[in-house]
Write a protein that holds these residues in place. Structure first.
Motif, PDB file in Angstrom:
ATOM      1  N   ARG A 278       0.829  -1.194   0.000  1.00  0.00           N
ATOM      2  CA  ARG A 278       0.000   0.000   0.000  1.00  0.00           C
ATOM      3  C   ARG A 278       0.875   1.260   0.000  1.00  0.00           C
ATOM      4  NH1 ARG A 278      -4.977   1.794   3.942  1.00  0.00           N
ATOM      5  NH2 ARG A 278      -6.399   2.099   2.197  1.00  0.00           N
ATOM      6  N   GLU A 644     -18.091  -4.678 -27.376  1.00  0.00           N
ATOM      7  CA  GLU A 644     -19.169  -4.570 -26.388  1.00  0.00           C
ATOM      8  C   GLU A 644     -18.655  -4.436 -24.969  1.00  0.00           C
ATOM      9  OE1 GLU A 644     -21.395  -8.098 -27.478  1.00  0.00           O
ATOM     10  OE2 GLU A 644     -23.035  -6.810 -28.156  1.00  0.00           O
ATOM     11  N   LEU A 647     -12.821  -4.982 -23.892  1.00  0.00           N
ATOM     12  CA  LEU A 647     -11.654  -5.781 -23.507  1.00  0.00           C
ATOM     13  C   LEU A 647     -10.773  -6.071 -24.715  1.00  0.00           C
ATOM     14  CD1 LEU A 647     -13.459  -8.220 -21.079  1.00  0.00           C
ATOM     15  CD2 LEU A 647     -11.703  -6.554 -20.459  1.00  0.00           C
ATOM     16  N   PHE A 685      -3.431  -1.934 -18.510  1.00  0.00           N
ATOM     17  CA  PHE A 685      -3.908  -2.162 -17.146  1.00  0.00           C
ATOM     18  C   PHE A 685      -3.590  -1.071 -16.127  1.00  0.00           C
ATOM     19  CE2 PHE A 685      -3.496  -6.414 -19.029  1.00  0.00           C
ATOM     20  CZ  PHE A 685      -4.767  -6.904 -18.804  1.00  0.00           C
ATOM     21  N   LEU A 705      -4.371  -2.611 -11.345  1.00  0.00           N
ATOM     22  CA  LEU A 705      -4.287  -3.911 -12.002  1.00  0.00           C
ATOM     23  C   LEU A 705      -2.912  -4.115 -12.630  1.00  0.00           C
ATOM     24  CD1 LEU A 705      -7.724  -4.282 -13.833  1.00  0.00           C
ATOM     25  CD2 LEU A 705      -7.065  -4.923 -11.509  1.00  0.00           C
ATOM     26  N   VAL A 710      -1.924 -14.928 -17.209  1.00  0.00           N
ATOM     27  CA  VAL A 710      -3.043 -15.198 -18.107  1.00  0.00           C
ATOM     28  C   VAL A 710      -3.238 -14.069 -19.118  1.00  0.00           C
ATOM     29  CG1 VAL A 710      -5.538 -15.612 -18.183  1.00  0.00           C
ATOM     30  CG2 VAL A 710      -4.174 -16.547 -16.309  1.00  0.00           C
ATOM     31  N   GLU A 711      -2.898 -12.843 -18.709  1.00  0.00           N
ATOM     32  CA  GLU A 711      -3.122 -11.698 -19.599  1.00  0.00           C
ATOM     33  C   GLU A 711      -1.979 -11.499 -20.586  1.00  0.00           C
ATOM     34  OE1 GLU A 711      -5.644 -12.006 -16.697  1.00  0.00           O
ATOM     35  OE2 GLU A 711      -3.702 -11.314 -16.018  1.00  0.00           O
ATOM     36  N   PRO A 768     -10.945  -0.863 -20.740  1.00  0.00           N
ATOM     37  CA  PRO A 768     -12.261  -1.037 -21.363  1.00  0.00           C
ATOM     38  C   PRO A 768     -13.046   0.275 -21.406  1.00  0.00           C
ATOM     39  CG  PRO A 768     -11.820  -2.840 -19.861  1.00  0.00           C
ATOM     40  CD  PRO A 768     -10.689  -1.865 -19.692  1.00  0.00           C
TER      41      PRO A 768
ATOM     42  N   LEU B  42      -5.427  -3.792   6.367  1.00  0.00           N
ATOM     43  CA  LEU B  42      -5.477  -2.397   5.925  1.00  0.00           C
ATOM     44  C   LEU B  42      -6.094  -1.493   6.990  1.00  0.00           C
ATOM     45  CD1 LEU B  42      -6.701  -3.126   2.299  1.00  0.00           C
ATOM     46  CD2 LEU B  42      -4.504  -2.106   2.881  1.00  0.00           C
ATOM     47  N   TYR B 184     -21.803 -15.742 -17.155  1.00  0.00           N
ATOM     48  CA  TYR B 184     -20.799 -14.934 -17.858  1.00  0.00           C
ATOM     49  C   TYR B 184     -20.431 -13.742 -17.003  1.00  0.00           C
ATOM     50  CZ  TYR B 184     -18.248 -13.015 -21.817  1.00  0.00           C
ATOM     51  OH  TYR B 184     -17.243 -12.573 -22.639  1.00  0.00           O
ATOM     52  N   ILE B 186     -17.712 -10.341 -16.687  1.00  0.00           N
ATOM     53  CA  ILE B 186     -16.790  -9.481 -17.415  1.00  0.00           C
ATOM     54  C   ILE B 186     -15.745  -8.967 -16.438  1.00  0.00           C
ATOM     55  CG2 ILE B 186     -16.567  -7.328 -18.725  1.00  0.00           C
ATOM     56  CD1 ILE B 186     -19.434  -7.873 -19.775  1.00  0.00           C
ATOM     57  N   CYS B 187     -14.501  -9.388 -16.674  1.00  0.00           N
ATOM     58  CA  CYS B 187     -13.378  -8.992 -15.828  1.00  0.00           C
ATOM     59  C   CYS B 187     -12.248  -8.522 -16.737  1.00  0.00           C
ATOM     60  CB  CYS B 187     -12.824 -10.180 -15.034  1.00  0.00           C
ATOM     61  SG  CYS B 187     -14.014 -11.047 -14.055  1.00  0.00           S
ATOM     62  N   ARG B 188     -11.430  -7.622 -16.209  1.00  0.00           N
ATOM     63  CA  ARG B 188     -10.276  -7.194 -16.994  1.00  0.00           C
ATOM     64  C   ARG B 188      -9.143  -8.196 -16.927  1.00  0.00           C
ATOM     65  NH1 ARG B 188      -8.856  -1.077 -15.740  1.00  0.00           N
ATOM     66  NH2 ARG B 188      -7.291  -1.490 -17.340  1.00  0.00           N
ATOM     67  N   LYS B 189      -9.081  -8.937 -15.835  1.00  0.00           N
ATOM     68  CA  LYS B 189      -8.040  -9.945 -15.757  1.00  0.00           C
ATOM     69  C   LYS B 189      -8.537 -11.130 -14.958  1.00  0.00           C
ATOM     70  CE  LYS B 189      -4.717  -9.441 -12.722  1.00  0.00           C
ATOM     71  NZ  LYS B 189      -3.528  -8.997 -11.973  1.00  0.00           N
ATOM     72  N   ALA B 190      -7.880 -12.250 -15.179  1.00  0.00           N
ATOM     73  CA  ALA B 190      -8.277 -13.464 -14.475  1.00  0.00           C
ATOM     74  C   ALA B 190      -8.194 -13.221 -12.978  1.00  0.00           C
ATOM     75  CB  ALA B 190      -7.346 -14.613 -14.877  1.00  0.00           C
ATOM     76  N   GLU B 192      -9.974 -11.349 -11.125  1.00  0.00           N
ATOM     77  CA  GLU B 192     -10.491 -10.061 -10.659  1.00  0.00           C
ATOM     78  C   GLU B 192     -11.983 -10.183 -10.333  1.00  0.00           C
ATOM     79  OE1 GLU B 192     -10.541  -5.473 -12.321  1.00  0.00           O
ATOM     80  OE2 GLU B 192     -10.988  -7.145 -13.638  1.00  0.00           O
ATOM     81  N   PHE B 193     -12.471  -9.364  -9.401  1.00  0.00           N
ATOM     82  CA  PHE B 193     -13.906  -9.283  -9.194  1.00  0.00           C
ATOM     83  C   PHE B 193     -14.568  -8.808 -10.493  1.00  0.00           C
ATOM     84  CE2 PHE B 193     -13.101  -9.086  -4.532  1.00  0.00           C
ATOM     85  CZ  PHE B 193     -14.031 -10.038  -4.146  1.00  0.00           C
ATOM     86  N   ARG B 259     -25.018  -0.940 -20.227  1.00  0.00           N
ATOM     87  CA  ARG B 259     -24.714  -1.691 -21.463  1.00  0.00           C
ATOM     88  C   ARG B 259     -23.833  -2.892 -21.147  1.00  0.00           C
ATOM     89  NH1 ARG B 259     -24.492   3.520 -23.956  1.00  0.00           N
ATOM     90  NH2 ARG B 259     -22.251   3.672 -23.609  1.00  0.00           N
ATOM     91  N   LEU B 260     -22.876  -2.686 -20.237  1.00  0.00           N
ATOM     92  CA  LEU B 260     -21.969  -3.774 -19.883  1.00  0.00           C
ATOM     93  C   LEU B 260     -22.745  -4.910 -19.210  1.00  0.00           C
ATOM     94  CD1 LEU B 260     -18.903  -3.952 -20.305  1.00  0.00           C
ATOM     95  CD2 LEU B 260     -18.621  -3.381 -17.889  1.00  0.00           C
ATOM     96  N   THR B 263     -24.705  -6.758 -21.721  1.00  0.00           N
ATOM     97  CA  THR B 263     -23.827  -7.646 -22.487  1.00  0.00           C
ATOM     98  C   THR B 263     -23.555  -8.930 -21.710  1.00  0.00           C
ATOM     99  OG1 THR B 263     -22.789  -5.799 -23.622  1.00  0.00           O
ATOM    100  CG2 THR B 263     -21.525  -7.840 -23.504  1.00  0.00           C
ATOM    101  N   ARG B 267     -24.692 -12.562 -23.036  1.00  0.00           N
ATOM    102  CA  ARG B 267     -23.691 -13.608 -23.289  1.00  0.00           C
ATOM    103  C   ARG B 267     -23.932 -14.844 -22.404  1.00  0.00           C
ATOM    104  NH1 ARG B 267     -18.058 -10.370 -24.667  1.00  0.00           N
ATOM    105  NH2 ARG B 267     -18.959  -9.233 -26.433  1.00  0.00           N
TER     106      ARG B 267
END
Lengths: 790, 278
Positions: A278, A644, A647, A685, A705, A710-711, A768, B42, B184, B186-190, B192-193, B259-260, B263, B267
């Motif tokens: 942090r 859509e 990503l 990211f 991020l 994986v990315e 995104p 934290l 389905y 939608i995440c930016r990376k594996a 991730e929430f 919209r997200l 989607t 999906r």
């Protein structure tokens, strides 16, 4: 190409890394692994506000020796980074805040306890009253008329303003093609696996302050720390143990480092501060945030006629030591023309003080930003003239036939064939087949290919740093090489290994010149008490500088080995050769131990004219031309963009790089993979956003991020190997290059993919949100083009 | 990033946990600790007392009949992912478990801990809502209360659990062999929430079609109108009313966020299958 190597393990060999066994078994020794009797932990109370005058501060009674404010640190001076550049403004960076705080996370008080948890408890007992001032959170607001001033005595918020103009106007007066772009890159933090850490104690026997610190530059830290504490340098020993990545952050003298050293000096007992993630996110290692406004001019072929740029760098509240607050903008202005032949150039740079943590040089230093900007310019010109982006690139790259080439900002490109690397990348990524295929995949995602080419100035030395006016100017790097009585080789260098494999590559260099087998070579780094001087590991200089110095010192020792061996074998010294780990004259041979034994223990066997320097030597080295060696590469990437979700997936990634002679191609590849992974982070990211009041919005890795396995794509690497004419062995540096091109290549690929939607993303990271916003904006702009493939 | 001091008790029974909860104002239940411990570190969360229920009797239970499987809250995501016990949802739960965070988190994190923590973006929150599961809460004197999973959340990190209640089991209705499901996120990376999440089950044999939009700012929302349209025409993927229903369900969200979410739901429907691996 590589391949020649003594014993198959000298320069050019894909030797396994000597340091890997301990790291893979978890037996490395990092600052956090150090244990000492009586060690106390330190935690810092940090400012919760971005910009304020401190009205009052109070601590509980009887907390002397446990809680410290600025005035308690008797004798500790602020970190002051001077520069000889005209117009540069100096900031006092107090070790603990004095009358003002200038960013959220700035250390205000230091707390000491038996454990970190208890030290953090102490921070909660302190009361500080702040009178908040308006926070300056962007370059634009910092430069606005009437802006609140971070350093009131300056009169403005500019650390430095520079300009360069080669005479632009005539060249562009009637240029047929003009493009104008606004481009920005986000603020980032660096995230070495190991954060910053310091353990300091007093060595009563040596009468020295001993500071174990996670640093790339132990000898510089010794000088900087001695200055801040008012000590003679002889009274300070810096030990950098295993360092888990640095990326530039660990080049800096940190306030926390000074404060913890002050404790050990004052109390003569051991103290420790280990940065947590942090603190790293909120208070450390800020980098990358650039803003560009560029006008570029070209002919109908897309050949550059001129470029006019304004670059602003959001450098935060204070100047870091030793690299100043201006290195980034200086690099940005100087490197923006990149690998291209440009004859008319004007650039104005602004290093703007803001209420954010100080800006530090991060792997690539300014070049990921300039490459991101310049490569978008090239693609914009290509679009304007209706050509493929790679064609316009090839049209403008400095050709191999022009080498060596001095560019418009006086950078001297030593060797290479830039267009050849680009063409290889284009073939490897399969552009022609791609263009013949579908623009969308089975899932409906838009496909695109992007390119980026760059040069990587490496091991820039005396000339460059003197011009930047930094507090230190690197000259000769020194190394020590010694043959031991039993025929092994000790190598010592003041550089440090921070993951880049120098324990292996320096040993390979020593092996190359002495013939001693790799397994018998021990490399010692990172301790000011046991290594000769080096300014350290930064600027992709390690293997060029320390490698050159080890080569020199090794050659001296090798010639002395030969002289003694020749005497023992009754031949002339030039009849002696090294082969297969032994010393030969014809069919007769000796072991290295035979020679070592003769010098140390059987002096009656030595020749009468033996060199009294013995079997050890310290030599210094810098390249014949010390303005930097230029590695270069072209990257090409294919992406799929989900219109859509916004990503982006990287489908294929190729890198064609040339760093001169490769000492160990496997390590070059490792460096390239790691750098490129960080480049993907910049591209897609990583982002440290702030709100208008200066509160950081990404203070954990949930919000900040980092790309994971994986990315990341499987990077496909091809090498070219054009030797530098100016360095020992023809080596150039390669540590930073991988990080430079990915943001540019990926943004160009995204924009290629989104071309059917007429959408363009100009800012990094291409999150995104930004991708979707660009698509939405294009719907507005090209509403009239309904019926297009949207 | 070290927690403030707290007391720690490892309880042997739910009753003991309930008694401690009742006795201490800011006591917290610790299950897998994968959300709570970072927040403690934290110092965003504080507690005088952590009540560790991981070893409490009966929380790693399974009770099955023909229509429902009651799953104790102590099972980890990894155990569900690995199929340590029979998945009553014909692969949906294993699929969901496999996509939660990282394996290291899944090894410790529990299904009950995740539900009680009530992060709107957590997978089990939406999954149990779409399944029409029932959550079993135990309070003073061993009194048990049953709460429908789709109304368990009252807001982000806010549930119907009373301050002296412990979530003890999740009753998951069995899907029939003909049931199809889609999930389905939608995440930016594996790991991730999720930023948006759609979940759908269609089980004609049980006359059930449910659609959930999740990872919103609050509780997951059922989309009954779209579900009815889908049930009427199972082959339909052109769900004309979906966007309107999302707007109605998520009035506070920005258009881009809606919209997200639309989607994600679209999906999930498109991905519907009777198979596990899709």
């Amino acid at each position: 190409m590589s391949g020649s190597s003594v014993n198959g393990e000298g320069i050019g060999a894909r030797a396994l890394r000597k340091e890997d066994a301990r790291h893979l078994h978890g037996r490395g020794q990092f600052v956090g692994d150090l244990a000492m009797a009586g060690l106390q932990d330190v935690a810092f109370l940090r400012s919760p506000v971005a910009h304020a005058v401190i009205l009052s501060r109070s601590k509980p009674s009887r907390s002397d020796g446990a809680i410290f404010f600025h005035d308690d640190l008797t004798g500790a001076l602020p970190i002051v980074t001077r520069s000889s550049i005209p117009g540069y403004k100096v900031s006092d960076y107090p070790v603990l805040a004095r009358e003002r705080v200038r960013f959220v996370g700035e250390p205000v008080a230091m707390c000491v306890a038996a454990s970190r948890a208890l030290a953090e408890d102490l921070t909660e007992t302190i009361d500080v009253q702040y009178d908040e001032l308006p926070a300056i959170m962007s370059c634009d607001s910092g430069r606005a008329a009437g802006a609140a001033l971070l350093h009131p005595q300056w009169g403005d918020n500019l650390f430095l303003e520079t300009s360069f103009d080669s005479g632009l106007d005539p060249a562009v007066a009637d240029a047929p093609i003009k493009v104008e772009l606004d481009i920005s890159t986000a603020r980032q933090t660096m995230h070495p696996l190991e954060g910053k850490g310091v353990v300091a104690h007093w060595d009563h026997r040596a009468a020295q302050l001993v500071v174990h610190t996670s640093t790339q530059v132990p000898h510089l830290i010794r000088a900087g720390l001695a200055e801040c504490l008012g000590l003679p340098q002889a009274m300070v020993r810096i030990i950098a143990p295993d360092v888990g990545g640095g990326f530039g952050y660990k080049c800096l003298l940190q306030p926390e480092e000074v404060a913890v050293a002050w404790l050990a000096l004052s109390y003569k007992t051991p103290f420790r501060w280990i940065e947590d993630r942090r603190e790293h996110l909120v208070a450390g290692a800020n980098a990358r945030q650039h803003q560009y406004h560029i006008k570029a001019y070209a002919d109908q072929q897309g050949r550059l006629l001129g470029m006019d740029a304004e670059v602003s760098v959001d450098v935060g509240a204070y100047s870091v030591w030793p690299f100043t607050a201006c290195l980034e903008a200086a690099q940005a202005g100087g490197n923006l023309p990149g690998p291209y032949h440009l004859t008319a150039y004007r650039v104005q740079t602004y290093s703007v003080a803001t209420n954010k943590p100080p800006f530090a040089p991060y792997r690539g230093v300014a070049r990921p930003g300039v490459c991101f900007a310049m490569e978008q310019v090239i693609d914009a010109i290509a679009k304007a003239v209706g050509r493929e982006a790679w064609e316009v690139r090839a049209e403008n790259l400095v050709p191999g036939s022009a080498m060596p080439y001095t560019n418009i900002t006086n950078k001297h490109y030593d060797s290479g064939d830039y267009p050849a690397a680009l063409l290889s990348a284009k073939e490897m990524i399969g552009l022609d087949a791609f263009r013949a295929g579908a623009r969308r995949d089975a899932r409906g995602r838009y496909l695109g290919i992007g390119f980026a080419s760059y040069t990587e100035q490496s091991a820039h030395g005396t000339k460059v740093f003197a011009a930047w006016g930094l507090p230190f100017v690197p000259g000769y790097d020194q190394a020590f090489v010694k043959l031991t009585p039993d025929g092994a080789l000790e190598v010592r260098s003041g550089i440090h290994t921070i993951g880049q494999g120098l324990e292996t590559t320096l040993a390979q260099v020593a092996c190359e010149v002495t013939g001693v087998p790799l397994r018998d070579i021990r490399v010692t780094l990172g301790d000011t008490a046991t290594t000769p001087f080096s300014t350290g590991a930064y600027a992709s200089r390690g293997i060029v500088m320390a490698g050159g110095a080890v080569g020199r010192a090794g050659e001296v020792v090798a010639s002395r080995i030969k002289a003694i061996a020749a005497h023992l074998l009754q031949v002339a010294p030039d009849a002696v050769t090294f082969r297969d780990g032994r010393i030969y004259a014809g069919n007769a041979s000796l072991s290295y131990a035979d020679v070592g034994r003769a010098w140390y223990f059987r002096p009656e066997q030595l020749p009468e004219d033996v060199d009294r320097g013995g079997l050890e030597a310290t030599e210094g080295y810098k390249p014949d031309v010390d303005g930097g060696l230029f590695s270069y590469a072209s990257h090409a990437v294919q992406v799929a963009v989900d219109a859509e979700t916004g990503l982006v997936e990287i489908l294929d990634y190729v890198i064609v790089e040339d760093c001169g002679r490769m000492v160990n191609p496997m390590i070059v590849e490792g460096q390239t993979y790691g750098g490129a992974a960080q480049g993907v982070g910049t591209a897609l990211f990583e982002e440290s956003p702030y709100d208008a009041n200066g509160q950081p919005l990404a203070s954990t890795l949930i919000d900040y991020l980092l790309p994971g396995p994986v990315e990341l794509p499987k990077f496909r690497i091809a090498h070219r190997e054009t030797l530098s004419p100016y360095t020992k062995f023809g080596i150039k540096g390669v540590g930073e290059g991988g990080a430079i091109a990915p943001p540019a290549a990926i943004i160009n690929a995204i924009n290629d993919a989104l071309a059917p939607l007429h959408a363009q993303v100009r800012d990094a990271p291409a999150s995104p949100k930004r991708v979707l916003a660009a698509i939405e904006a294009a719907k507005g702009h090209v509403g009239a083009l309904a019926g297009a493939d949207a | 990033m070290k927690p403030a001091a707290f007391d720690y008790v490892r309880v042997r029974s739910v009753r003991e946990a309930v008694d401690l909860l009742a006795a201490k104002d800011d006591a917290k239940i610790l299950a897998g600790g994968q959300s709570l411990t970072p927040m403690l570190n934290l110092r965003l969360a504080r507690s005088q007392l952590l009540i560790d229920i991981k070893r409490a009797e009966g929380l790693r239970s399974l009770a099955a009949d023909d229509s429902v499987v009651a799953i104790g809250v102590g099972w980890t995501h990894a155990e569900i992912e690995d199929g340590v016990f029979e998945d009553p949802t014909r692969g949906l739960m294993r699929h969901v478990a496999r996509g939660i965070a990282y394996r290291a988190v899944r090894n410790r994190g529990t299904i009950g801990g995740s539900l009680a923590h009530a992060d709107p973006a957590a997978d089990w929150v939406s999954t149990m809502a779409v399944l029409g599961a029932t959550l079993v809460c135990e309070g003073a004197g061993g009194k048990r209360r049953h709460v429908a999973a789709d109304s368990f959340l009252q807001g982000a990190f806010l549930t119907q659990l009373a301050s002296d209640e412990v979530l003890v089991a999740v009753e998951v209705p069995r899907l029939s062999a003909q049931a199809r499901w889609g999930y389905y996120k939608i995440c930016r990376k594996a790991g991730e929430f999720a930023h948006a999440l759609g979940a759908v089950i269609h089980d004609p044999a049980r006359n059930i079609c449910r659609i959930v939009v999740g990872a919103t700012d609050g509780p997951p929302k059922l989309l009954p109108g779209t579900a009815a349209a889908l049930a009427a025409d199972p082959m339909s993927e052109a769900l004309d009313g979906l966007d309107q229903e999302i707007i109605a369900a998520l009035p506070e969200h920005e258009p881009a966020a809606r919209r997200l979410h639309a989607t994600a739901v679209r999906r999930a429907i498109a991905a519907m299958s009777t198979r596990m691996d899709h």
